[in-house]
Design an enzyme around this catalytic site. Structure first.
Site, PDB file in Angstrom:
ATOM      1  N   SER A 119       0.839  -1.190   0.000  1.00  0.00           N
ATOM      2  CA  SER A 119       0.000   0.000   0.000  1.00  0.00           C
ATOM      3  C   SER A 119       0.879   1.247   0.000  1.00  0.00           C
ATOM      4  CB  SER A 119      -0.911   0.010   1.227  1.00  0.00           C
ATOM      5  OG  SER A 119      -1.428   1.318   1.384  1.00  0.00           O
ATOM      6  N   HIS A 161      -1.234  -1.142  -4.320  1.00  0.00           N
ATOM      7  CA  HIS A 161      -2.501  -0.746  -3.705  1.00  0.00           C
ATOM      8  C   HIS A 161      -2.533   0.766  -3.469  1.00  0.00           C
ATOM      9  CE1 HIS A 161      -6.046  -1.765  -1.177  1.00  0.00           C
ATOM     10  NE2 HIS A 161      -5.623  -0.828  -0.347  1.00  0.00           N
ATOM     11  N   ASP A 220      -4.731   3.829  -1.868  1.00  0.00           N
ATOM     12  CA  ASP A 220      -5.821   4.157  -0.957  1.00  0.00           C
ATOM     13  C   ASP A 220      -6.307   5.567  -1.240  1.00  0.00           C
ATOM     14  OD1 ASP A 220      -6.081   1.843   0.858  1.00  0.00           O
ATOM     15  OD2 ASP A 220      -3.965   2.258   1.236  1.00  0.00           O
ATOM     16  N   MET A 260      -8.891   8.475  -0.318  1.00  0.00           N
ATOM     17  CA  MET A 260      -9.749   8.867   0.813  1.00  0.00           C
ATOM     18  C   MET A 260     -10.314  10.268   0.601  1.00  0.00           C
ATOM     19  SD  MET A 260      -7.333   7.653   3.934  1.00  0.00           S
ATOM     20  CE  MET A 260      -6.556   6.033   3.944  1.00  0.00           C
ATOM     21  N   HIS A 266      -8.283   1.289  -4.120  1.00  0.00           N
ATOM     22  CA  HIS A 266      -9.235   1.116  -3.013  1.00  0.00           C
ATOM     23  C   HIS A 266      -9.874   2.463  -2.734  1.00  0.00           C
ATOM     24  CE1 HIS A 266      -9.624   0.032   1.576  1.00  0.00           C
ATOM     25  NE2 HIS A 266     -10.802   0.115   0.992  1.00  0.00           N
ATOM     26  N   MET A 268     -12.038   4.766  -0.742  1.00  0.00           N
ATOM     27  CA  MET A 268     -12.723   4.999   0.528  1.00  0.00           C
ATOM     28  C   MET A 268     -13.394   6.362   0.427  1.00  0.00           C
ATOM     29  SD  MET A 268      -9.803   3.447   2.999  1.00  0.00           S
ATOM     30  CE  MET A 268      -8.610   3.553   1.681  1.00  0.00           C
ATOM     31  N   MET A 286     -11.759  -5.407   5.248  1.00  0.00           N
ATOM     32  CA  MET A 286     -10.940  -4.521   6.073  1.00  0.00           C
ATOM     33  C   MET A 286     -10.677  -5.194   7.420  1.00  0.00           C
ATOM     34  SD  MET A 286     -10.154  -1.881   4.314  1.00  0.00           S
ATOM     35  CE  MET A 286      -9.217  -1.185   5.675  1.00  0.00           C
ATOM     36  N   ASP A 306      -6.884  -6.194   4.289  1.00  0.00           N
ATOM     37  CA  ASP A 306      -6.221  -4.887   4.313  1.00  0.00           C
ATOM     38  C   ASP A 306      -6.290  -4.293   5.719  1.00  0.00           C
ATOM     39  OD1 ASP A 306      -5.233  -2.365   3.730  1.00  0.00           O
ATOM     40  OD2 ASP A 306      -6.889  -1.789   2.417  1.00  0.00           O
TER      41      ASP A 306
HETATM   42  C1  DX5 Z   1      -6.384   1.803   5.535  1.00  0.00           C
HETATM   43  C2  DX5 Z   1      -5.933   1.423   4.158  1.00  0.00           C
HETATM   44  C3  DX5 Z   1      -4.822   0.470   4.109  1.00  0.00           C
HETATM   45  C4  DX5 Z   1      -3.554   0.918   4.781  1.00  0.00           C
HETATM   46  C5  DX5 Z   1      -2.920  -0.305   5.372  1.00  0.00           C
HETATM   47  O1  DX5 Z   1      -7.585   2.481   5.461  1.00  0.00           O
HETATM   48  O2  DX5 Z   1      -7.015   0.836   3.433  1.00  0.00           O
HETATM   49  O3  DX5 Z   1      -4.552   0.044   2.783  1.00  0.00           O
HETATM   50  O4  DX5 Z   1      -2.650   1.545   3.928  1.00  0.00           O
HETATM   51  O5  DX5 Z   1      -1.808   0.058   6.101  1.00  0.00           O
HETATM   52  P1  DX5 Z   1      -1.080  -0.930   7.110  1.00  0.00           P
HETATM   53  O6  DX5 Z   1      -0.626  -2.118   6.315  1.00  0.00           O
HETATM   54  O7  DX5 Z   1       0.032  -0.113   7.641  1.00  0.00           O
HETATM   55  O8  DX5 Z   1      -2.097  -1.322   8.156  1.00  0.00           O
HETATM   56 ZN    ZN Z   2      -6.526  -0.032   1.399  1.00  0.00          ZN
END
Ligand code: DX5
Ligand code: ZN
Length: 216
Positions: free
Chosen positions: A7, A32, A34, A36, A65, A67, A136, A172
């Site tokens: 990620s 990956h 993320d 947000m 991903h 969010m 998650m 994740d």
């Molecule tokens: C959290 C993200 C993850 C995050 C995971 O909302 O969806 O992808 O980057 O990070 P680690 O592996 O550090 O928990």
């Molecule tokens: Zn993620």
């Protein structure tokens, strides 16, 4: 072998190209992203332009991903950004069928993600339409949180729902060598890892270890 998806959220943003090359050379399977929006989750990250700008420098499978609240409103920004797969949240989407339709029309793989409180059974009506399930294992929003072991039965239930379909089962949040083994033992076959990979002294070694956590 499990697939490993580092990620980018945990990468050093000042050296993004280098960090992507590092995980790519270390045989990571997916990358990956993320995304947000500050509403669906209480944090901001980056948007479609980052994905688009990274596309020419990497051959990795781009695993996006989202969010964000009401992904249908954001999807046009992701048109031609080079995402191989876009995973949206079940809880954020009023019309998942419309999301599935939008992505399929563009040849982008479709994923549905579930927050910790959402039951795997909500996925049942979509099983013939999706390519990926993302469970998650922390509350979404931040990297570096602790893995929630009480998600393991949900991973197992999602694996049951998948049956013999060709759907990946991704986890994740808080994934490291130890928690990865628990997840793969319960049926996960894609491991997202942010801190475990990018904060490691030897990311290549961790990636390999995570890939092998699928072996029993
Ligand atoms: C959290 C993200 C993850 C995050 C995971 O909302 O969806 O992808 O980057 O990070 P680690 O592996 O550090 O928990
Ligand atoms: Zn993620």
């Amino acid at each position: 072998m499990a697939l490993v998806a580092p990620s980018l959220l945990a990468a050093d943003f000042g050296r993004l190209f280098e960090q992507i090359a590092l995980v790519e050379n270390a045989s990571a399977d997916w990358l990956h992203f993320d995304i947000m929006d500050g509403h669906f989750v209480p944090n901001l990250s980056y948007g479609a332009d980052l994905v688009r700008q990274m596309r020419p420098i990497s051959k990795l499978f781009f695993d996006v991903h989202l969010m964000v609240e009401e992904p249908l409103n954001f999807l046009p920004m992701f048109e031609n950004c080079g995402a191989d797969q876009i995973t949206v949240h079940y809880e954020a989407s009023a019309d998942l069928s419309a999301v599935v339709k939008w992505l399929k029309a563009r040849g982008i793989k479709v994923g549905i993600s579930l927050k910790p409180q959402t039951s795997a059974d909500v996925l049942a009506p979509y099983m013939d339409d999706i390519d990926n399930i993302l469970i998650m294992t922390v509350e979404p929003g931040f990297g570096g949180q602790k893995f929630m072991a009480d998600m393991l039965p949900k991973i197992r239930r999602a694996r049951e729902l998948i049956g013999n379909r060709n759907i990946t089962l991704e986890v994740d949040g808080g994934i490291n060598a130890e928690t990865a083994a628990l997840c793969t033992a319960n049926g996960a076959n894609v491991l997202v890892a942010g801190s475990a990979v990018f904060k490691a002294e030897n990311p290549a070694q961790i990636i390999q270890q995570l890939q092998l956590s699928g072996e029993r």
